[in-house]
Scaffold this motif. Structure first.
Motif, PDB file in Angstrom:
ATOM      1  N   ARG A  31      36.341  45.822  22.382  1.00  0.00           N
ATOM      2  CA  ARG A  31      36.260  46.778  23.558  1.00  0.00           C
ATOM      3  C   ARG A  31      35.442  46.176  24.697  1.00  0.00           C
ATOM      4  O   ARG A  31      35.893  46.245  25.791  1.00  0.00           O
ATOM      5  CB  ARG A  31      35.694  47.888  23.135  1.00  0.00           C
ATOM      6  CG  ARG A  31      36.650  48.997  22.204  1.00  0.00           C
ATOM      7  CD  ARG A  31      38.054  49.083  23.151  1.00  0.00           C
ATOM      8  NE  ARG A  31      37.719  50.212  24.151  1.00  0.00           N
ATOM      9  CZ  ARG A  31      37.986  49.780  25.562  1.00  0.00           C
ATOM     10  NH1 ARG A  31      38.500  48.757  26.054  1.00  0.00           N
ATOM     11  NH2 ARG A  31      37.623  50.760  26.616  1.00  0.00           N
TER      12      ARG A  31
ATOM     13  N   ALA B 111      32.819  48.826  12.818  1.00  0.00           N
ATOM     14  CA  ALA B 111      32.207  49.406  14.216  1.00  0.00           C
ATOM     15  C   ALA B 111      32.023  48.338  14.999  1.00  0.00           C
ATOM     16  O   ALA B 111      32.344  48.396  16.361  1.00  0.00           O
ATOM     17  CB  ALA B 111      31.186  50.285  13.856  1.00  0.00           C
TER      18      ALA B 111
ATOM     19  N   THR C  11      24.109  56.413  20.003  1.00  0.00           N
ATOM     20  CA  THR C  11      25.611  56.921  19.983  1.00  0.00           C
ATOM     21  C   THR C  11      26.152  56.496  18.861  1.00  0.00           C
ATOM     22  O   THR C  11      25.626  55.539  18.316  1.00  0.00           O
ATOM     23  CB  THR C  11      26.196  56.350  21.030  1.00  0.00           C
ATOM     24  OG1 THR C  11      27.396  57.126  21.285  1.00  0.00           O
ATOM     25  CG2 THR C  11      26.414  54.835  21.067  1.00  0.00           C
ATOM     26  N   ASP C  12      27.213  57.335  18.387  1.00  0.00           N
ATOM     27  CA  ASP C  12      28.044  56.949  17.238  1.00  0.00           C
ATOM     28  C   ASP C  12      29.277  56.517  17.937  1.00  0.00           C
ATOM     29  O   ASP C  12      30.518  56.296  16.812  1.00  0.00           O
ATOM     30  CB  ASP C  12      28.157  58.063  16.280  1.00  0.00           C
ATOM     31  CG  ASP C  12      26.727  58.316  15.712  1.00  0.00           C
ATOM     32  OD1 ASP C  12      25.909  57.392  14.939  1.00  0.00           O
ATOM     33  OD2 ASP C  12      26.156  59.318  15.693  1.00  0.00           O
ATOM     34  N   ASP C  13      29.456  56.349  18.893  1.00  0.00           N
ATOM     35  CA  ASP C  13      30.743  56.414  19.513  1.00  0.00           C
ATOM     36  C   ASP C  13      30.989  55.073  20.182  1.00  0.00           C
ATOM     37  O   ASP C  13      30.297  54.554  21.219  1.00  0.00           O
ATOM     38  CB  ASP C  13      30.920  57.484  20.761  1.00  0.00           C
ATOM     39  CG  ASP C  13      32.806  57.248  21.290  1.00  0.00           C
ATOM     40  OD1 ASP C  13      33.494  57.511  20.506  1.00  0.00           O
ATOM     41  OD2 ASP C  13      32.886  56.981  22.183  1.00  0.00           O
ATOM     42  N   VAL C  14      31.735  54.106  19.850  1.00  0.00           N
ATOM     43  CA  VAL C  14      32.099  52.812  20.396  1.00  0.00           C
ATOM     44  C   VAL C  14      32.408  52.838  21.776  1.00  0.00           C
ATOM     45  O   VAL C  14      31.779  52.177  22.711  1.00  0.00           O
ATOM     46  CB  VAL C  14      33.333  52.069  19.597  1.00  0.00           C
ATOM     47  CG1 VAL C  14      33.670  50.758  20.372  1.00  0.00           C
ATOM     48  CG2 VAL C  14      32.781  51.828  18.240  1.00  0.00           C
ATOM     49  N   GLU C  15      33.251  53.974  22.158  1.00  0.00           N
ATOM     50  CA  GLU C  15      33.645  53.992  23.580  1.00  0.00           C
ATOM     51  C   GLU C  15      32.655  54.298  24.476  1.00  0.00           C
ATOM     52  O   GLU C  15      32.269  53.745  25.879  1.00  0.00           O
ATOM     53  CB  GLU C  15      34.718  54.913  23.703  1.00  0.00           C
ATOM     54  CG  GLU C  15      36.204  54.570  23.259  1.00  0.00           C
ATOM     55  CD  GLU C  15      36.737  53.098  23.749  1.00  0.00           C
ATOM     56  OE1 GLU C  15      36.585  53.095  24.819  1.00  0.00           O
ATOM     57  OE2 GLU C  15      37.461  52.688  23.031  1.00  0.00           O
ATOM     58  N   GLU C  16      31.667  55.328  24.047  1.00  0.00           N
ATOM     59  CA  GLU C  16      30.527  55.658  24.677  1.00  0.00           C
ATOM     60  C   GLU C  16      29.671  54.389  24.931  1.00  0.00           C
ATOM     61  O   GLU C  16      29.205  54.031  26.037  1.00  0.00           O
ATOM     62  CB  GLU C  16      29.785  56.738  24.229  1.00  0.00           C
ATOM     63  CG  GLU C  16      28.569  56.941  25.096  1.00  0.00           C
ATOM     64  CD  GLU C  16      27.665  58.295  24.455  1.00  0.00           C
ATOM     65  OE1 GLU C  16      26.861  58.704  25.203  1.00  0.00           O
ATOM     66  OE2 GLU C  16      28.124  58.907  23.013  1.00  0.00           O
TER      67      GLU C  16
ATOM     68  N   SER D  55      23.356  57.170  14.907  1.00  0.00           N
ATOM     69  CA  SER D  55      22.501  57.649  14.946  1.00  0.00           C
ATOM     70  C   SER D  55      21.540  58.225  13.578  1.00  0.00           C
ATOM     71  O   SER D  55      20.429  58.342  13.477  1.00  0.00           O
ATOM     72  CB  SER D  55      22.961  59.216  15.522  1.00  0.00           C
ATOM     73  OG  SER D  55      23.845  59.823  14.634  1.00  0.00           O
TER      74      SER D  55
ATOM     75  N   PHE E 105      23.315  52.000  18.141  1.00  0.00           N
ATOM     76  CA  PHE E 105      24.445  52.271  17.791  1.00  0.00           C
ATOM     77  C   PHE E 105      24.472  52.613  16.251  1.00  0.00           C
ATOM     78  O   PHE E 105      23.699  52.017  15.285  1.00  0.00           O
ATOM     79  CB  PHE E 105      25.361  51.366  17.882  1.00  0.00           C
ATOM     80  CG  PHE E 105      26.995  51.892  17.692  1.00  0.00           C
ATOM     81  CD1 PHE E 105      27.661  52.271  18.295  1.00  0.00           C
ATOM     82  CD2 PHE E 105      27.407  52.058  16.074  1.00  0.00           C
ATOM     83  CE1 PHE E 105      28.879  52.870  18.247  1.00  0.00           C
ATOM     84  CE2 PHE E 105      28.623  52.379  15.757  1.00  0.00           C
ATOM     85  CZ  PHE E 105      29.337  52.889  16.765  1.00  0.00           C
TER      86      PHE E 105
ATOM     87  N   GLU F 110      35.083  46.445  16.414  1.00  0.00           N
ATOM     88  CA  GLU F 110      35.420  47.159  17.509  1.00  0.00           C
ATOM     89  C   GLU F 110      34.686  47.086  18.897  1.00  0.00           C
ATOM     90  O   GLU F 110      35.347  47.272  19.844  1.00  0.00           O
ATOM     91  CB  GLU F 110      35.764  48.834  17.191  1.00  0.00           C
ATOM     92  CG  GLU F 110      36.536  49.789  18.104  1.00  0.00           C
ATOM     93  CD  GLU F 110      38.027  49.321  18.280  1.00  0.00           C
ATOM     94  OE1 GLU F 110      38.492  49.916  19.267  1.00  0.00           O
ATOM     95  OE2 GLU F 110      38.590  48.476  17.609  1.00  0.00           O
TER      96      GLU F 110
END
Length: 259
Positions: A105, A98, A242-247, A211, A209, A101
């Motif tokens: 990003r 993660a 968050t758990d989402d890289v994009e977020e 949760s 990053f 990534e």
């Protein structure tokens, strides 16, 4: 992979039959030249001989040099995000992937990536940034069990003093992404939150990053810290999880450019 063996000295790692090398600030020492204490330890230890009364004024010049070196090196860095996390996370761990990534990003969004320059999560974020063709900064620190900057750092500084190093993290970052980590990560996280809460720095986003890792901390902050009246409701809003890289990257992008 490295063969590791622990002794009374810092952790020793032998690579390609060569003697291990350790960095203490800008100074490189082989394993038989490593000093028994760190610079921070000698600075803060007042229980020994009274020699410190005479040596402390001279230490000011060394401390000053670290700030000058840091400011001079990073002054034209451009928009950057600091990524924090544990040095103990192995390369096969999901958090490592993660962090790679996240680093990639961030660069694609136009940011430089700043880490502590060590292994684990720091290495992963530097790897993602470097492989994406971006500026991958490592701010190393003299420790008795680490050996300098990871191989994915393409702009690095080694510090002797934690407080000089932490100033660079805050001064040159527009936001923090905090991956799972230990006491060092907590220290960096809470220093950033304190500076934002007390308006010592312009408010910037702080993202936790993972949760599963961080939710217990948030629950405690709400139930105990807020419950005791030690913080305000608005202080909890300083943190996003968050758990989402994009977020996570998008939140940083709200305060920086897009590529």
């Amino acid at each position: 992979m490295s063969d590791e063996k622990t002794s009374g000295k810092p952790e020793q790692v032998v690579r390609s039959g060569r003697r291990a090398r350790f960095f203490q600030g800008p100074v490189m020492r082989s394993e038989d030249q490593v000093l028994p204490t760190t610079t921070d330890e000698r600075l803060l230890d007042s229980r020994g001989p009274s020699d410190w009364v005479h040596t402390d004024p001279w230490r000011v010049l060394r401390i000053q040099s670290e700030f000058v070196e840091g400011f001079g090196t990073l002054a034209e860095l451009g928009p950057a995000v600091s990524v924090f996390g544990s040095a103990r996370i192995h390369r096969d761990h999901p958090s490592y992937a993660a962090a790679v990534e996240v680093g990639r990003r961030l660069v694609e969004r136009g940011f430089t990536v700043i880490t502590g320059g060590g292994p684990g999560i720091m290495e992963a974020a530097n790897k993602g940034a470097a492989e994406a063709g971006g500026v991958s900064v490592g701010l190393g620190i003299e420790l008795p069990f680490e050996q300098g900057l990871n191989d994915y750092v393409n702009l690095g500084i080694n510090f002797r003093y934690f407080f000089a190093r932490k100033t660079m993290f805050v001064k040159y970052a527009q936001g923090f992404i905090v991956m799972p980590g230990g006491f060092g990560t907590f220290d960096e996280l809470f220093e950033a939150l304190t500076l934002v809460q007390t308006r010592k720095v312009t408010s910037f986003p702080v993202v936790l990053f993972g949760s599963d890792y961080w939710q217990g901390l948030l629950d405690w902050a709400r139930s105990s810290v807020l419950g005791y009246g030690c913080i305000a409701e608005r202080d909890l809003a300083l943190l996003r999880v968050t758990d989402d890289v994009e977020e996570a990257v998008a939140i940083m992008g709200d305060s920086g450019p897009t590529a």
